[in-house]
Design an enzyme around this catalytic site. Structure first.
Site, PDB file in Angstrom:
ATOM      1  N   LYS A  72       2.870  15.173   0.667  1.00 26.09           N
ATOM      2  CA  LYS A  72       2.678  14.604  -0.668  1.00 26.09           C
ATOM      3  C   LYS A  72       3.241  15.496  -1.771  1.00 26.09           C
ATOM      4  O   LYS A  72       3.382  15.063  -2.910  1.00 26.09           O
ATOM      5  CB  LYS A  72       1.210  14.276  -0.905  1.00 26.09           C
ATOM      6  CG  LYS A  72       0.745  13.118  -0.012  1.00 26.09           C
ATOM      7  CD  LYS A  72      -0.536  12.503  -0.471  1.00 26.09           C
ATOM      8  CE  LYS A  72      -0.851  11.222   0.283  1.00 26.09           C
ATOM      9  NZ  LYS A  72      -1.268  11.486   1.685  1.00 26.09           N
TER      10      LYS A  72
HETATM   11  C1  LIG Z   1      -1.302  10.541   2.693  1.00 24.74           C
HETATM   12  C2  LIG Z   1      -1.180  11.037   4.081  1.00 24.74           C
HETATM   13  C3  LIG Z   1      -0.735  10.207   5.139  1.00 24.74           C
HETATM   14  C4  LIG Z   1      -0.468   8.740   4.953  1.00 24.74           C
HETATM   15  O1  LIG Z   1       0.694   8.460   4.184  1.00 24.74           O
HETATM   16  P1  LIG Z   1       0.936   6.983   3.610  1.00 24.74           P
HETATM   17  O2  LIG Z   1       2.145   7.086   2.761  1.00 24.74           O
HETATM   18  O3  LIG Z   1      -0.312   6.655   2.814  1.00 24.74           O
HETATM   19  O4  LIG Z   1       1.101   6.069   4.775  1.00 24.74           O
HETATM   20  C5  LIG Z   1      -0.572  10.775   6.403  1.00 24.74           C
HETATM   21  N1  LIG Z   1      -0.858  12.074   6.630  1.00 24.74           N
HETATM   22  C6  LIG Z   1      -1.289  12.905   5.649  1.00 24.74           C
HETATM   23  C7  LIG Z   1      -1.603  14.311   5.987  1.00 24.74           C
HETATM   24  C8  LIG Z   1      -1.461  12.421   4.345  1.00 24.74           C
HETATM   25  O5  LIG Z   1      -1.899  13.246   3.383  1.00 24.74           O
END
Ligand SMILES: *Cc1c(COP(=O)(O)O)cnc(C)c1O
Length: 429
Positions: free
Chosen positions: A105
């Site tokens: 993220k």
């Molecule tokens: C947010 C997140 C996901 C999921 O990603 P999406 O884009 O919501 O499908 C998977 N793994 C981790 C560690 C995350 O923080």
């Protein structure tokens, strides 16, 4: 290039409006009008992460940002490596977690901050970024926006439901970052945020903007690593690569689809989910029934109504057969997640966090022998307690996390009550 709403293709806007609004006025999500084939025009000499990022992002940004600004945005956003680890010659892991908050993220958090702060400055406006987080989003957004001009950030998180390290990643900034600990669940936090956006008085007074993965500004930067990884794999192997994405809101895998549409050599896209299996069920039954979420070991993927399915369904005109041509989706239990973490550690000495392990399980258990890359979405130390217990080992904290332990916690408590939140925000800004 313009952006349109999934609910009304006639509603169009430019990149600046799409990023600032987050969601279209009709409640739809923004999609780009074109996916130009960038791959065919890519010269062999373009191979660094930065140069591939520039090639794939320029079509979306150039209508509003100058070439200079695009270079600056890319330099500011993507300053960490994406190592690809070979577990076997047919099973690779792309580590997306080397940014400042140790989850993928950071790509979105850094890029949103770099673009939004520039847009707001040009418009001579100040905005308040309001986000609800179940863990990783809040930290990445806070890290990106800290000390960025023309922005305030308010993060709502549920009391006692994020890990201690995740809470430190939200509450140790101060300055333009405000952490609100809500006496409620993540769903309550999300509802408070939605109510705030629907409240004209508040949203106009504070110029509210969102940084959740409904914002197209979260998806565009996530295209970079799919372009980079698939391009390099093809250069070496002359074959497209299949990709597994551990998925919750399906934003990350939607970014992979964009890259495939732009001509990059990507084979199948496989969405790996935990017990929250709305999409795998839809693929096998043809009926799409969002539900409430259940709690699992891979809690950043505990989503019962994946918001980005609206984008995927819209891009394929709701044609399930066409979707299944490009996508597969499989659900993985907590037991399977644990045993995968243990087996990978024992066989390869590799420590995968629970989200990545969901992806690895799917890579190992689907009906195909094709080589495959699993996107690793978080550093195992973010889930230290679970990982140590499952693998019966101890993990060192990377400096990004250990330095937080010495910092002062700055948070305000709030009831799960919209009026209290509203007066708090109006009093603050
Ligand atoms: C947010 C997140 C996901 C999921 O990603 P999406 O884009 O919501 O499908 C998977 N793994 C981790 C560690 C995350 O923080």
């Amino acid at each position: 290039m313009h952006f349109y709403s999934t609910r009304d293709p006639q509603h169009k806007c430019n990149i600046d409006e799409a990023l600032v609004n987050g969601i279209a006025p009709d409640g739809g999500l923004y999609l780009p009008s074109d996916f130009p084939n960038v791959y065919d025009t890519l010269s062999e000499s373009i191979s660094s992460f930065q140069s591939i990022s520039k090639a794939i992002l320029t079509p979306f940004l150039e209508g509003y940002f100058s070439t200079n600004e695009i270079d600056e945005i890319i330099d500011q956003s993507f300053f960490f490596d994406v190592p690809v680890i070979e577990l076997t010659s047919d099973l690779m892991v792309a580590e997306l977690f080397h940014g400042p908050t140790l989850a993928f993220k950071d790509f979105g958090g850094q890029f949103m901050a770099a673009t939004l702060s520039r847009i707001l400055k040009k418009k001579n406006k100040r905005a308040t970024i309001l986000v609800a987080t179940s863990g990783d989003t809040g930290g990445a957004v806070a890290q990106g926006f800290f000390q960025k001009e023309n922005t305030n950030v308010v993060i709502l998180y549920p009391k006692g439901k994020v890990s201690e390290l995740q809470e430190l990643q939200l509450t140790t900034f101060g300055g333009n970052i405000k952490a609100l600990c809500v006496e409620g669940t993540f769903d309550d936090c999300q509802r408070l945020v939605k109510t705030a956006f629907a409240d004209k008085e508040l949203s106009e007074k504070l110029s509210l903007s969102s940084a959740n993965s409904i914002n197209i500004g979260r998806l565009l930067p996530q295209m970079t690593y799919y372009a980079y990884v698939s391009h390099h794999y093809f250069l070496e192997n002359k074959n497209p690569i299949d990709i597994v994405v551990p998925s919750g809101n399906f934003g990350n895998i939607t970014a992979a689809l964009f890259v495939k549409k732009m001509g990059f050599p990507i084979g199948k896209l496989i969405a790996a989910t935990n017990a929250n299996d709305v999409v795998p069920n839809y693929f096998s039954t043809g009926v799409y029934t969002p539900s409430s979420s259940v709690r699992t070991l891979s809690n950043a993927m505990d989503v019962g109504a994946p918001s980005n399915m609206e984008r995927i369904l819209s891009l394929y005109g709701n044609d399930l057969a066409a979707i299944k041509n490009d996508f597969e989706s499989l659900s993985v239990s907590d037991e399977q997640t644990k045993s995968t973490m243990q087996a990978i550690y024992k066989t390869h000495g590799y420590i995968a966090d629970p989200h990545t392990a969901v992806g690895i399980f799917v890579a190992q258990n689907r009906n195909s022998q094709q080589p495959i890359i699993v996107m690793s979405t978080a550093h195992p130390a973010k889930f230290k307690d679970d990982v140590e217990q499952i693998l019966d080992t101890t993990l060192d904290l990377p400096t990004q996390l250990s330095k937080l332990l010495k910092k002062e916690v700055l948070k305000e408590m709030t009831k799960n009550d919209y009026q209290q939140l509203k007066s708090l925000l109006l009093g603050e800004f």
